[in-house]
Design a protein around this motif. Structure first.
Motif, short mmCIF file in Angstrom:
data_model
loop_
_atom_site.label_atom_id
_atom_site.label_comp_id
_atom_site.label_asym_id
_atom_site.label_seq_id
_atom_site.Cartn_x
_atom_site.Cartn_y
_atom_site.Cartn_z
N ALA A 86 0.83 -1.21 0.00
CA ALA A 86 0.00 0.00 0.00
C ALA A 86 0.87 1.25 0.00
CB ALA A 86 -0.93 -0.02 1.21
N PHE B 193 2.75 1.59 -3.56
CA PHE B 193 1.93 1.99 -4.69
C PHE B 193 1.00 3.17 -4.37
CE2 PHE B 193 2.78 -2.57 -5.75
CZ PHE B 193 3.54 -2.33 -6.88
N VAL B 194 1.10 3.67 -3.15
CA VAL B 194 0.28 4.81 -2.68
C VAL B 194 -1.21 4.51 -2.93
CG1 VAL B 194 0.08 7.31 -2.63
CG2 VAL B 194 2.22 6.28 -3.38
N ILE B 195 -1.65 3.41 -2.35
CA ILE B 195 -3.04 2.96 -2.47
C ILE B 195 -3.52 2.52 -1.08
CG2 ILE B 195 -2.85 2.19 -4.88
CD1 ILE B 195 -2.47 -0.68 -3.79
N PRO B 196 -4.83 2.44 -0.89
CA PRO B 196 -5.32 1.92 0.39
C PRO B 196 -4.98 0.44 0.54
CG PRO B 196 -7.08 3.04 -0.84
CD PRO B 196 -5.90 2.91 -1.76
N THR C 169 -7.21 -2.09 -1.06
CA THR C 169 -7.00 -2.41 -2.47
C THR C 169 -6.10 -3.63 -2.63
OG1 THR C 169 -7.32 -0.11 -3.12
CG2 THR C 169 -6.16 -1.52 -4.69
N VAL C 170 -5.08 -3.73 -1.80
CA VAL C 170 -4.16 -4.88 -1.85
C VAL C 170 -4.94 -6.16 -1.55
CG1 VAL C 170 -2.08 -5.93 -0.86
CG2 VAL C 170 -2.20 -3.44 -1.18
N TRP D 291 -7.17 -6.99 -4.52
CA TRP D 291 -6.38 -7.63 -5.57
C TRP D 291 -6.20 -9.11 -5.26
CZ3 TRP D 291 -1.71 -3.76 -5.89
CH2 TRP D 291 -2.09 -2.63 -6.62
#
Length: 80
Positions: A30, A33-36, A39-40, A43
């Motif tokens: 997270a 990739f600068v994502i919540p 989200t991981v 995926w």
């Protein structure tokens, strides 16, 4: 014995391709990739992200697999 002089580079760094020496957590991905972090996990559930594996109840990712997956995503994006 401590010798003074220039520090020798770690020869393993070239073999690792400057990847971390440890398996990555979902939180690491997270941040990378600068994502919540959700989200991981999404995926993982949909089998669309980098391959991960469990160690007991803990989810981990091999840095080399994450790097290969990110490269593949780049190539797919470039092809569009």
């Amino acid at each position: 014995m401590n010798r003074s002089g220039p520090a020798q580079p770690d020869p393993r760094a070239k073999l690792r391709g400057n990847l971390p020496d440890r398996y990555l957590t979902p939180e690491d991905l997270a941040v990378m990739f600068v994502i919540p972090v959700e989200t991981v996990y999404f995926w993982r559930k949909k089998r669309t992200g980098p391959p991960g594996f469990r160690i007991g109840k803990h989810l981990r990712y091999d840095p080399a697999d994450v790097h290969a997956w990110a490269r593949q995503q780049q190539e797919l994006d470039d092809a569009v």
